[in-house]
Design a protein around this motif. Sequence first.
Motif, short mmCIF file in Angstrom:
data_model
loop_
_atom_site.label_atom_id
_atom_site.label_comp_id
_atom_site.label_asym_id
_atom_site.label_seq_id
_atom_site.Cartn_x
_atom_site.Cartn_y
_atom_site.Cartn_z
N GLN A 74 0.71 -1.29 -0.25
CA GLN A 74 0.36 0.32 -0.14
C GLN A 74 0.98 1.33 0.02
O GLN A 74 0.41 1.68 -0.65
CB GLN A 74 -0.67 0.51 1.40
CG GLN A 74 -2.01 1.25 1.34
CD GLN A 74 -2.51 1.63 2.64
OE1 GLN A 74 -2.55 0.52 2.82
NE2 GLN A 74 -3.22 2.60 3.27
N GLY A 75 1.61 1.74 1.01
CA GLY A 75 2.71 2.36 0.80
C GLY A 75 4.42 2.97 -0.47
O GLY A 75 4.79 3.16 0.15
N ALA A 76 3.95 1.56 -1.37
CA ALA A 76 5.52 1.27 -1.97
C ALA A 76 5.24 2.82 -3.19
O ALA A 76 6.12 2.33 -4.33
CB ALA A 76 5.22 -0.25 -2.55
N GLY A 77 4.01 3.23 -3.42
CA GLY A 77 3.85 3.65 -4.27
C GLY A 77 2.68 4.76 -4.34
O GLY A 77 2.75 5.12 -3.10
N PRO A 376 -3.54 -3.45 -3.48
CA PRO A 376 -3.10 -2.40 -2.18
C PRO A 376 -2.25 -1.18 -2.95
O PRO A 376 -3.03 -0.26 -2.96
CB PRO A 376 -2.88 -3.32 -1.32
CG PRO A 376 -1.82 -4.18 -1.10
CD PRO A 376 -3.03 -4.38 -2.91
N LEU A 377 -1.59 -1.74 -4.06
CA LEU A 377 -0.44 -0.54 -4.04
C LEU A 377 -0.85 0.14 -5.62
O LEU A 377 -1.15 1.41 -6.09
CB LEU A 377 0.70 -1.48 -5.69
CG LEU A 377 0.92 -0.89 -5.79
CD1 LEU A 377 2.40 0.35 -5.04
CD2 LEU A 377 2.24 -2.20 -6.80
N GLY A 383 -5.15 6.44 -6.47
CA GLY A 383 -5.25 7.10 -5.40
C GLY A 383 -7.38 6.65 -5.07
O GLY A 383 -7.87 7.82 -4.49
N ARG A 384 -7.53 5.43 -5.19
CA ARG A 384 -8.70 4.85 -4.58
C ARG A 384 -8.47 4.44 -2.89
O ARG A 384 -7.55 3.94 -2.81
CB ARG A 384 -9.25 3.76 -5.02
CG ARG A 384 -9.28 3.46 -7.05
CD ARG A 384 -9.45 2.17 -7.52
NE ARG A 384 -10.39 2.78 -8.47
CZ ARG A 384 -10.90 1.54 -9.69
NH1 ARG A 384 -11.60 0.32 -8.72
NH2 ARG A 384 -10.84 1.57 -11.03
N PRO A 385 -9.45 4.65 -2.23
CA PRO A 385 -9.30 4.44 -1.21
C PRO A 385 -9.14 2.65 -0.54
O PRO A 385 -9.46 2.34 -1.54
CB PRO A 385 -10.72 5.23 -0.24
CG PRO A 385 -12.00 4.86 -1.14
CD PRO A 385 -10.94 5.09 -2.79
N GLN A 386 -8.49 2.16 0.34
CA GLN A 386 -8.60 1.03 0.80
C GLN A 386 -9.78 0.35 1.34
O GLN A 386 -10.49 0.98 1.84
CB GLN A 386 -7.59 0.00 1.63
CG GLN A 386 -6.28 0.71 1.10
CD GLN A 386 -5.52 0.37 -0.04
OE1 GLN A 386 -5.32 -0.77 0.06
NE2 GLN A 386 -4.62 0.86 -1.02
N PRO A 387 -10.83 -0.35 0.72
CA PRO A 387 -11.37 -1.02 1.67
C PRO A 387 -12.02 -1.23 2.87
O PRO A 387 -10.32 -1.84 2.87
CB PRO A 387 -12.19 -2.40 0.20
CG PRO A 387 -11.06 -2.61 0.39
CD PRO A 387 -10.34 -1.29 -0.41
N ALA A 388 -13.02 -0.97 3.71
CA ALA A 388 -12.59 -1.27 4.99
C ALA A 388 -13.17 -3.09 5.06
O ALA A 388 -13.46 -3.36 4.39
CB ALA A 388 -13.95 -1.57 5.69
N PRO A 389 -12.32 -3.97 6.10
CA PRO A 389 -11.83 -5.24 5.90
C PRO A 389 -13.75 -5.87 6.25
O PRO A 389 -14.54 -5.29 6.50
CB PRO A 389 -11.26 -5.63 7.27
CG PRO A 389 -10.62 -4.06 7.79
CD PRO A 389 -11.14 -2.92 6.95
N ILE A 477 -13.82 -10.73 -4.68
CA ILE A 477 -13.43 -11.35 -6.06
C ILE A 477 -14.24 -10.68 -7.41
O ILE A 477 -14.12 -10.66 -8.62
CB ILE A 477 -13.03 -12.78 -6.41
CG1 ILE A 477 -13.34 -13.65 -5.92
CG2 ILE A 477 -11.24 -12.79 -4.98
CD1 ILE A 477 -13.09 -14.89 -6.48
N ALA A 478 -15.03 -10.29 -6.48
CA ALA A 478 -16.32 -10.10 -7.86
C ALA A 478 -15.74 -9.07 -8.47
O ALA A 478 -15.45 -7.68 -8.06
CB ALA A 478 -17.71 -10.23 -7.54
N THR A 479 -15.50 -8.73 -9.49
CA THR A 479 -15.85 -7.27 -10.63
C THR A 479 -15.99 -6.19 -9.35
O THR A 479 -15.00 -5.13 -9.39
CB THR A 479 -15.54 -7.78 -11.70
OG1 THR A 479 -14.79 -8.18 -12.25
CG2 THR A 479 -15.48 -6.55 -12.42
N GLY A 480 -16.83 -6.03 -9.64
CA GLY A 480 -17.35 -5.02 -8.69
C GLY A 480 -17.03 -4.76 -7.53
O GLY A 480 -17.80 -3.69 -7.02
N ALA A 481 -16.38 -6.08 -6.91
CA ALA A 481 -16.57 -5.45 -5.28
C ALA A 481 -14.74 -5.13 -4.84
O ALA A 481 -14.46 -5.33 -4.25
CB ALA A 481 -16.80 -7.50 -4.70
N LEU A 482 -14.10 -5.05 -6.25
CA LEU A 482 -13.00 -4.69 -5.85
C LEU A 482 -12.36 -4.07 -6.04
O LEU A 482 -11.18 -3.54 -5.13
CB LEU A 482 -11.68 -5.46 -7.04
CG LEU A 482 -11.67 -6.77 -7.59
CD1 LEU A 482 -11.46 -7.26 -8.84
CD2 LEU A 482 -10.77 -7.47 -6.68
#
Length: 482
Positions: A74-77, A376-377, A383-389, A477-482
């Motif tokens: 997540q922090g590599a870019g 995450p990268l 610029g997308r937010p990381q999803p909540a677990p 892993i569904a396309t709309g949920a990634l």
Amino acid sequence: MGRRGRAAREGRRRPGPVTARAHPTTAGPRETGAHAPRGEHTPGPPARRPGSPAEPPYHPHGGLPWPDARRVAQGAGRRLTPITLPLRAAIGQVLAAPLTAAGDLPPFDTSAMDGWAVAGPGPWRLSGQLLAGQRSAEPLAEGWATRIATGAALPPGATAVLRREGGHVEHRSGQPTAWLHVLTAHATDPAGPAPGQDIRPRGQECRVGDELLAAGTLVGPAALGLAAAAGRDELTVVPGPRADVFVLGDELLDAGPPRDGRVRDALGPLLPPWLRALGVEPGEVRRLEDDADTLRQAVGGSTADLIVTTGGTAAGPVDFVRPVLDDLDAELLVDGVAVRPGHPMLLARLPSGRPLVGLPGNPLAAVCGLLTLVAPLARTLAGRPQPAPRHARLAEDVRAHATDTRLVPVSLHDLHDLPDVHDFSEKEGERGTAFARPLRFGGPAMLRGIACADAMAVVPPGDSAATRHTQVEILPIATGAL
């Protein structure tokens, strides 16, 4: 095997192709399986730059812990530089700045219904008509009404709108004007609608300058419509990163069934659409032979924001990814991950600052690397937010690994989808708890399980199995949920 200066390596470098270097804790032979039969291994300790504070700790018995690897990725870019695009070109990108209203919405008082704009109580004398896009400068005197269409601007003086089904027009003999009456069957008050009824007042949705969408919002069709309605012609967005994909393996076929000791390339078709679902636009997708010079030239010549390779991350005789990265003075940020399948994955930073993710060659192992490092990268770059677990309860026992996280393909169900499960309480089902049922065919070289899966269950390491009822994190892993 972190980045090392050329001067430090000058004495040991020899001309000719780079050869794979076996780590003391790894096995070299390839493992058979669909796509790229490279064995997963436990990477040996890399040579690191002395005193580098940013390097993650090395774990000699299986690589970086899975949660730590995701945090490093997540922090590599860095977020790519924002650009301004016409509305239609911004679809699928992320807002780099808040979307604000350029004007009031609606910009004037409008009719919410087809019917009549009325002034005061009825009955009313009827005169004229207003359609959407028209504006009357003449005020509507009390006791008068005018026919009006949905979305039309109300004339000055109008106090309410009487719906079409709630009124009756009377034409009186000898009188030039008709009269509008309230139909009592459709009205609570025979005098007519209450003040403001069925009127959308100016600024009801927003006022000029109001923030409508926050920075970081994914621009979808509704966001484009809102921006247009609010008066915007362009949007400032973070462009989606572009990725070059290099699929390694002399044993891969592009067509037909496996034959003559060779197998089909599964990752070439799989990766581009999965990258698009993560907001990454695949650039060049190339098949490369197992040759160090070829790989070095491909990586060195790429101008993409992200490079993804498949295969060649283990320690076999033709696994050249790590030696080539060392030769290019790349810095290894993640050198193996304590996860099954997929632990030979890696993440490196090239001297240009651009990241490279090396995925294992086995198909399911590569998908695990995609979810662990690329996802995450890619969100950071775009610029997308990381999803909540997200979490679910296991519907069956799952065998845990003693030291590594396991990623297990699962199907998701609610309680009523599980007639064979009787020891879950109805109370849990009523809370909307999701249940994860492990699927077969979850080996590193297999895609059959994940092709039927809704998610990957994250099973932490431990000495005992993760039992039914246990709550685990899931990766959709569904396309709309990634």
